[in-house]
Design a protein around this motif. Sequence first.
Motif, PDB file in Angstrom:
ATOM      1  N   SER A 161       0.714  -1.226   0.155  1.00 58.07           N
ATOM      2  CA  SER A 161      -0.004   0.103   0.099  1.00 58.07           C
ATOM      3  C   SER A 161       0.942   1.132   0.123  1.00 58.07           C
ATOM      4  N   ASN A 162       1.722   1.397   0.783  1.00 53.24           N
ATOM      5  CA  ASN A 162       2.652   2.476   0.943  1.00 53.24           C
ATOM      6  C   ASN A 162       3.568   2.371  -0.481  1.00 53.24           C
ATOM      7  N   ALA A 163       4.026   1.366  -0.923  1.00 53.45           N
ATOM      8  CA  ALA A 163       4.964   1.607  -2.174  1.00 53.45           C
ATOM      9  C   ALA A 163       4.025   1.888  -3.263  1.00 53.45           C
ATOM     10  N   ALA A 164       2.912   1.413  -3.142  1.00 54.05           N
ATOM     11  CA  ALA A 164       2.176   1.790  -4.602  1.00 54.05           C
ATOM     12  C   ALA A 164       1.565   3.221  -4.474  1.00 54.05           C
ATOM     13  N   ILE A 165       1.069   3.737  -3.414  1.00 57.31           N
ATOM     14  CA  ILE A 165       0.848   5.084  -3.565  1.00 57.31           C
ATOM     15  C   ILE A 165       2.023   5.996  -3.908  1.00 57.31           C
ATOM     16  N   ARG A 166       3.313   5.751  -3.406  1.00 56.85           N
ATOM     17  CA  ARG A 166       4.151   6.510  -3.743  1.00 56.85           C
ATOM     18  C   ARG A 166       4.604   6.256  -5.274  1.00 56.85           C
ATOM     19  N   TRP A 167       4.655   5.071  -5.655  1.00 64.63           N
ATOM     20  CA  TRP A 167       5.045   4.686  -7.267  1.00 64.63           C
ATOM     21  C   TRP A 167       3.877   5.598  -8.069  1.00 64.63           C
ATOM     22  N   ALA A 168       2.413   5.401  -7.845  1.00 58.22           N
ATOM     23  CA  ALA A 168       1.574   6.070  -8.466  1.00 58.22           C
ATOM     24  C   ALA A 168       1.668   7.572  -8.429  1.00 58.22           C
ATOM     25  N   VAL A 169       2.113   8.188  -7.663  1.00 53.30           N
ATOM     26  CA  VAL A 169       2.124   9.705  -7.776  1.00 53.30           C
ATOM     27  C   VAL A 169       3.588  10.364  -7.872  1.00 53.30           C
ATOM     28  N   THR A 170       4.697   9.231  -8.298  1.00 53.38           N
ATOM     29  CA  THR A 170       5.997   9.746  -8.495  1.00 53.38           C
ATOM     30  C   THR A 170       6.114  10.749  -9.639  1.00 53.38           C
ATOM     31  N   PRO A 171       5.503  10.309 -10.964  1.00 56.89           N
ATOM     32  CA  PRO A 171       5.558  11.350 -12.192  1.00 56.89           C
ATOM     33  C   PRO A 171       4.659  12.458 -11.834  1.00 56.89           C
ATOM     34  N   HIS A 172       3.527  12.416 -11.302  1.00 56.46           N
ATOM     35  CA  HIS A 172       3.084  13.613 -10.791  1.00 56.46           C
ATOM     36  C   HIS A 172       3.675  14.558  -9.863  1.00 56.46           C
ATOM     37  N   PHE A 173       4.342  14.010  -8.887  1.00 55.83           N
ATOM     38  CA  PHE A 173       4.962  14.665  -7.923  1.00 55.83           C
ATOM     39  C   PHE A 173       5.983  15.473  -8.504  1.00 55.83           C
ATOM     40  N   PHE A 174       6.859  14.880  -9.491  1.00 53.85           N
ATOM     41  CA  PHE A 174       7.918  15.694 -10.074  1.00 53.85           C
ATOM     42  C   PHE A 174       7.502  16.737 -11.152  1.00 53.85           C
ATOM     43  N   LYS A 175       6.392  16.167 -11.951  1.00 53.17           N
ATOM     44  CA  LYS A 175       6.372  17.003 -13.091  1.00 53.17           C
ATOM     45  C   LYS A 175       5.368  18.443 -12.423  1.00 53.17           C
ATOM     46  N   TYR A 176       4.421  18.135 -11.559  1.00 54.34           N
ATOM     47  CA  TYR A 176       3.771  19.454 -11.011  1.00 54.34           C
ATOM     48  C   TYR A 176       4.348  19.887  -9.577  1.00 54.34           C
ATOM     49  N   HIS A 177       4.828  19.298  -8.856  1.00 53.81           N
ATOM     50  CA  HIS A 177       5.570  20.029  -7.560  1.00 53.81           C
ATOM     51  C   HIS A 177       7.161  20.444  -7.649  1.00 53.81           C
ATOM     52  N   VAL A 178       7.754  19.573  -8.139  1.00 52.13           N
ATOM     53  CA  VAL A 178       9.279  19.711  -8.161  1.00 52.13           C
ATOM     54  C   VAL A 178       9.538  20.479  -9.300  1.00 52.13           C
ATOM     55  N   GLY A 179       9.062  20.328 -10.414  1.00 50.78           N
ATOM     56  CA  GLY A 179       8.964  21.055 -11.771  1.00 50.78           C
ATOM     57  C   GLY A 179      10.024  20.278 -12.676  1.00 50.78           C
ATOM     58  N   ASP A 180       9.517  18.982 -13.201  1.00 54.99           N
ATOM     59  CA  ASP A 180      10.108  18.294 -14.087  1.00 54.99           C
ATOM     60  C   ASP A 180       9.280  18.405 -15.555  1.00 54.99           C
ATOM     61  N   ASP A 181      10.186  19.102 -16.477  1.00 58.73           N
ATOM     62  CA  ASP A 181       9.303  19.344 -17.881  1.00 58.73           C
ATOM     63  C   ASP A 181       9.803  18.230 -18.804  1.00 58.73           C
ATOM     64  N   GLY A 182      10.562  17.230 -18.335  1.00 54.75           N
ATOM     65  CA  GLY A 182      10.922  16.091 -19.296  1.00 54.75           C
ATOM     66  C   GLY A 182      12.355  16.739 -19.579  1.00 54.75           C
ATOM     67  N   SER A 183      12.989  17.793 -19.633  1.00 53.89           N
ATOM     68  CA  SER A 183      14.344  18.279 -19.981  1.00 53.89           C
ATOM     69  C   SER A 183      15.306  17.351 -19.319  1.00 53.89           C
ATOM     70  N   THR A 184      16.566  17.203 -19.800  1.00 57.25           N
ATOM     71  CA  THR A 184      17.582  16.191 -19.308  1.00 57.25           C
ATOM     72  C   THR A 184      18.273  16.773 -18.099  1.00 57.25           C
ATOM     73  N   ALA A 185      18.439  16.112 -16.936  1.00 54.38           N
ATOM     74  CA  ALA A 185      18.857  16.648 -15.746  1.00 54.38           C
ATOM     75  C   ALA A 185      20.326  16.117 -15.622  1.00 54.38           C
ATOM     76  N   PHE A 186      20.226  14.919 -16.102  1.00 57.74           N
ATOM     77  CA  PHE A 186      21.575  14.335 -16.240  1.00 57.74           C
ATOM     78  C   PHE A 186      21.859  13.269 -16.950  1.00 57.74           C
ATOM     79  N   TRP A 187      22.935  13.230 -17.865  1.00 60.47           N
ATOM     80  CA  TRP A 187      23.015  12.249 -18.891  1.00 60.47           C
ATOM     81  C   TRP A 187      21.651  12.476 -19.745  1.00 60.47           C
ATOM     82  N   PHE A 188      21.073  11.288 -20.025  1.00 57.59           N
ATOM     83  CA  PHE A 188      19.821  11.266 -20.683  1.00 57.59           C
ATOM     84  C   PHE A 188      18.474  11.267 -19.972  1.00 57.59           C
ATOM     85  N   LEU A 189      18.661  11.457 -18.682  1.00 59.01           N
ATOM     86  CA  LEU A 189      17.587  11.242 -17.730  1.00 59.01           C
ATOM     87  C   LEU A 189      17.119  12.640 -17.187  1.00 59.01           C
ATOM     88  N   ASP A 190      15.610  12.659 -17.455  1.00 56.45           N
ATOM     89  CA  ASP A 190      15.076  13.772 -16.690  1.00 56.45           C
ATOM     90  C   ASP A 190      14.901  13.713 -15.218  1.00 56.45           C
TER      91      ASP A 190
END
Length: 465
Positions: A247-276
């Motif tokens: 339960s705890n892992a699934a909640i975190r997994w499910a919102v990880t892309p949302h958390f970084f896209k909308y809260h941290v600010g991940d627009d998909g651009s490269t942060a390191f090597w080829f990774l956002d």
Amino acid sequence: MDSSTAKLPIREKIGYGLGDVASNFVFHSVNVLLLFYYTDVFGISAAAAGTLFVVARVWDAINDPLMGAIADRTNTRWGKYRPYLLWLAIPFGICGYLAFANPQLSGDGKLIYAYITYFLLMTIYTAINVPYSALMGVMTPSSVERTSLASYRFVGAFSGQLLIGMAALPLVKKLGAGDMATGFKYTMALFSVVAVVLFMITFATTRERIAPRHEEPGSVSIGKDLLFLCKNRPWVIMVIAAILTLSNAAIRWAVTPHFFKYHVGDDGSTAFWFLDRTSLMMTTGSLAFIAGIFFTGILSRRFGKRNSLIGLTILNALTLLAFYFIPPSAYGTMLVVNAIGCLIAGPTPALVWAIYTDVVEYGEWRFGRSTPGLAFSVATLAQQLGIAIGGGTAGWLLHFYGFQANQQQSESAISGLRILFSLLPGALALLNGIVLLWYPLTDAMVKKIEDELAVRRRDAAPDPV
């Protein structure tokens, strides 16, 4: 096979571990990406997706124990559990692809399609993963070797998760050439093919060595087997712990892309090597998790499986709670705290699945009945129930907090993302550590059970002709 001479060859341990790489190429993609795919690509609301994740578990409540009972009663020249890896590898890959295939449908049609493909995928996942999990219990009678085998399994599992975290979103971007729907479809086609090949390798490299006791057909019913499991206190505690863990892992997994896209600010651009930023967080976490797995044997020998699991679970909970207090600008701090938490959590899956084999043997020792397929199937059901609770909760609470896909989020939605990514998973992990305090089997008792079962099996073996 005497427990003192039950050492498995490295080749076989690696082959077994590849089975969880195969499983995670599809299943972890579902855990981490499917809610994001449904909301931001396929166009299903977060609330509808959350309901789907929970409704599917009603079928799992029937499907998982049924599959375990079927596997326990299967008899082929390849054994009870191995054949399912061969028979179901291709259907598993096909269903993994279909879940992300993105057909052009109406709004209602998309929801119906999501229900059908998700139900199919979870059914096939159960049918192949329950026998795969039970296989570990019949490859060797040695608890020490099963702990080692579980370590290989979860090096495989988190290697698969590492590859998903590192490559999935960049592949979606690359293969889709800017079209996320096409990118998801091609990426999952690739992952599904890899999963099929790896399951075939696992089938070819593993062997079943513990022969079941001979029983007349129909002499023990599925109902009686379930009753024995319910009387198995260590197994019941581990099932409750499994629900809380996933339960705890699934909640975190499910919102990880949302958390970084909308809260941290991940627009998909490269942060390191080829990774956002999202991929970098998942990649470094998976690397730390894999590193942590290599401490499983050391911790198990020093503190015992039970005590190690309790301590690591509580420490990991503290790192999850700490995320709530990290500001979105402190991305480097997030990477470090996440890596520490994953390193701490690394040994826990191997310890859990080694403990599952111990509680199965406890059931055989206590009640004279060995049902690894059924025991592992209900354990798998508990984990899937945890994933359903976590995934459903994530979807429902995103809706409750006012989340709107592909838009600027309100303060309420951002606050909800922070709670879903840190406070709620951390609280569930802490509760899990408390529940594990009631687990009664020490390593000394497990060794006693192992030795007594070895004598029983030797005495019950037919005389050589």
